[in-house]
Design an enzyme around this catalytic site. Sequence first.
Site, PDB file in Angstrom:
ATOM      1  CD  GLU A  15     -45.212  -8.261 -23.582  1.00  0.00           C
ATOM      2  OE1 GLU A  15     -45.621  -9.218 -22.898  1.00  0.00           O
ATOM      3  OE2 GLU A  15     -45.948  -7.582 -24.322  1.00  0.00           O
TER       4      GLU A  15
ATOM      5  CG  ASP B 137     -46.229  -9.671 -26.571  1.00  0.00           C
ATOM      6  OD1 ASP B 137     -45.281  -9.616 -27.374  1.00  0.00           O
ATOM      7  OD2 ASP B 137     -46.227 -10.402 -25.567  1.00  0.00           O
TER       8      ASP B 137
ATOM      9  CE1 TYR C  67     -43.816 -14.980 -23.511  1.00  0.00           C
ATOM     10  CE2 TYR C  67     -46.072 -14.688 -24.267  1.00  0.00           C
ATOM     11  CZ  TYR C  67     -45.072 -14.452 -23.333  1.00  0.00           C
ATOM     12  OH  TYR C  67     -45.336 -13.698 -22.223  1.00  0.00           O
TER      13      TYR C  67
END
Length: 893
Positions: free
Chosen positions: A9, A109, A334
């Site tokens: 991703e 993800d 992230y």
Amino acid sequence: MSKSLVIAEKPSVAQDIVRALTPVAGKFEKHADHFESEQYIVTSAVGHLVEIRAPEAYDVKRGKWSFAHLPVVPPHFELEPIDKGKARLSAVVKQIKRKDVTAIINACDAGREGELIFRLIEQYALGAKSGSKPIRRLWLQSMTPQAIRDGFDKLRSDAEMMGLAQAARSRSEADWLVGINGTRAMTAFNSRDGGFFLTTVGRVQTPTLSIVVEREEKIRKHVSRPYWEIRADFGAAAGLYEGKWFDPAFKKNDDAERRADRLWTEAEANAIADAVRGKTGTVTEEAKPSNQASPLLYDLTTLQREANSRFGFSAKTTLSIAQALYEKHKVLTYPRTDARALPEDYVGVAKQTLAMIADEDLPGPLRALAGHARKALNDGYVKPSKRIFDNSKISDHFAIIPTLQAPKSLTEIEAKLYDLVVKRFIAVFYPSAEFMVTTRITKVPTRLDGRPQELQFQTNGKVLVNPGWLAVYGKEAQDEDANLVPVQPGETVRTEEVRQAALKTKPPARYSEATLLSAMEGAGKLIDDEELKAAMQEKGLGTPATRAQVIEGLILEKYMYREGRELIPTAKAFQLMTLLRGLAVEDLTKPELTGQWEHQLAQMEKGKLSRDEFMHGIADMAQRIVKKAKEYDRDTIPGDYATLSAPCPNCGGVVKENYRRFACVGSHVGPSSTGTSPIPRGDGAGLGSGPAAGARGAEGEGCGFSITKIPAGRSFELHEAEALLRDQKIGPLEGFRSKAGWPFTAELKLVRDEEIHNWKLEFDFGDDAKKDEGDGEPVDFSGQPSFGPCPKCKGHVYEHGTNYVCEHAVGAHATCDFKTGAVILQQPVSHEQMTQLLATGKTGLLDGFVSNKTKRKFKAFLVYDRKEGKVVFEFEPRAARPAAKKAAAKSAG
């Protein structure tokens, strides 16, 4: 040789996969947009690269948003690239279409959104041949090299993922159908009398707005009630301490404002104060140890809340800073996560991260954290605790923590956010803070109301015994006010002083971004149905990645605005809630809709509900929304409407609002300003008034005076409408839209129309100029002072309506076009500043500009840009960056 294409991703995940596979799959060659070995090709998206859209035949443009084109329920959806991701999409599609790629591994993800990102890319790339190349799923919750290798050993089949894929597509298409049909239906309803009044609705944004509106309704309806509190100073052998009177027999009831320490009459307060003044009492106290565990690690919503509370950062600002710390500086993991735990195999990574903090020479205040990180390592604080390391609490991503990369050059605001995350990361491993909590009760025997009573006063103390994790935040000792004067068991004390405080109840606080984010996250608590509540337990309204966008969208659409840290709904927001309630489509305003969807999508993921069945239900809902708006009886709509304080300019009667207009209802007003109110058919332009507008009030005939509540697509706030009635003019106001959709600024005024023997509403653009230019007559500036030479043609510049204009820019034969506002973004431009601008090309620093988008004030100079041929903004250079380039100019007038 055939190869497997791995699609991640994000580029950072692609790099992690390559590093993990290299020991087992051999060396990877790095190319511009992918990595390649003998067995694998690894590439990545950058989030969503493709979005759904209706086929061309169903794609109705804004100018045709009428009920004739609704509902929009296409038989299928087409795909189109997202503009900012076109280059990356082309690169990924190129790899998918390679002949030597015989299998595709979805490494996006591990969740519904990651599944959707992959499925749309694959469908876009292969079209009718979608599914022709075998698909397998890499499902990762941890990004350690071993976890990635283990994931490749246990790839899931496409059949296993089909339920999740269908749920992902269904959620995306359902949001489109409800959003498009709801928005176009409400816009068509509100634009029936002409103009274009954009009225957006959505599954997440509308319930979020409803939360804000309901709070504001409570604030407006709140009636302050007086109450009294009593505090007394008691003298003990060791000194004075304060106690607060309370009623030990107090029990809660439906009155939320009642408290054990509140008295509701002054007479009661006086009686109690007089009864204890100078009296002696006895003391009992109970001391209990209390532990306070450290807060959990940050997810995005928690980080946004704290940054808003501590620094005033908007949710959008916090996300952009966190994204920069992740992408640019690579010092945070992230950020778009809803998890507050780490993978169970991250104990070693956590120790390495603490070692980095302890050993690296971190900049500024971060240096002080090195000792705390070293202590956590030396004292063995990092243990495999389920409170911190728990795979079951992780969906797509784990909590936000520092990476092993030490920061080098952070800006001030980046350092503030990084500091929050680092402190929270260190603190979570520390032991609980330990307190000793003391509750002291002072009982004063006395007589009250002619009979003996024992009045009680409470004193609380909280002493920090062991700081534990609070040491990371610099709190090594107790607060000064935590110390209580010691007393002996059963000691007799004397009431030295008694104070009565006359107070008033307060309405609930308005939402800030911090508290609204909490409300969105916990929206499931507002649902009564246990099954739907359970479905929303992990979800809330929106996702961590979209909540900031939802809040900014509501502000952009003028549904609410920021004032300091408060979020305040506008008249447009109240009007939308009134409309949805009146049309009986209130489900659009409630979080139950999301709860219902989440419950059904969870069933779809498990194979217990078909995609067709779910989508048929969504199509029926879209059709029902349109039908309710289209077939609504437009004579009445229920609502809670206001009575204006300013009188009717025509007859002096009472002016009330109804759904569309402010209308005179005559001299008599009924007992209530709520209930059913008529919706008159107004004029096509949305500005007319008087008898021609056909407005009648709920309580009486009135004189026929009325004005629209939404001139040119902009809703009046109540105080603006009252100012207009009182002064017969207001402005300049911003936020109007022409029929073509262009924004404009103008004054509004009430003018007498003798034909209808009443007043009507008109725009005033400040140049009676329309008249001046329209009839070809030159404008007479004689007797007016010139403020200087026109920067374009050297003619004289004068004030004309709400503008400064060149004398050659008005009249029938205009030869120049220089014009700039006398008020720009709510900042008046004085005669002196205009003279300075024309003489030197630049005004002084003006500090009263207000951004249309954020509603925040800002400072700027006005300068004449010769290249652009107009007046533009120039901003102060930042003191922290003296070497920065001059800020780019932005159009001002």
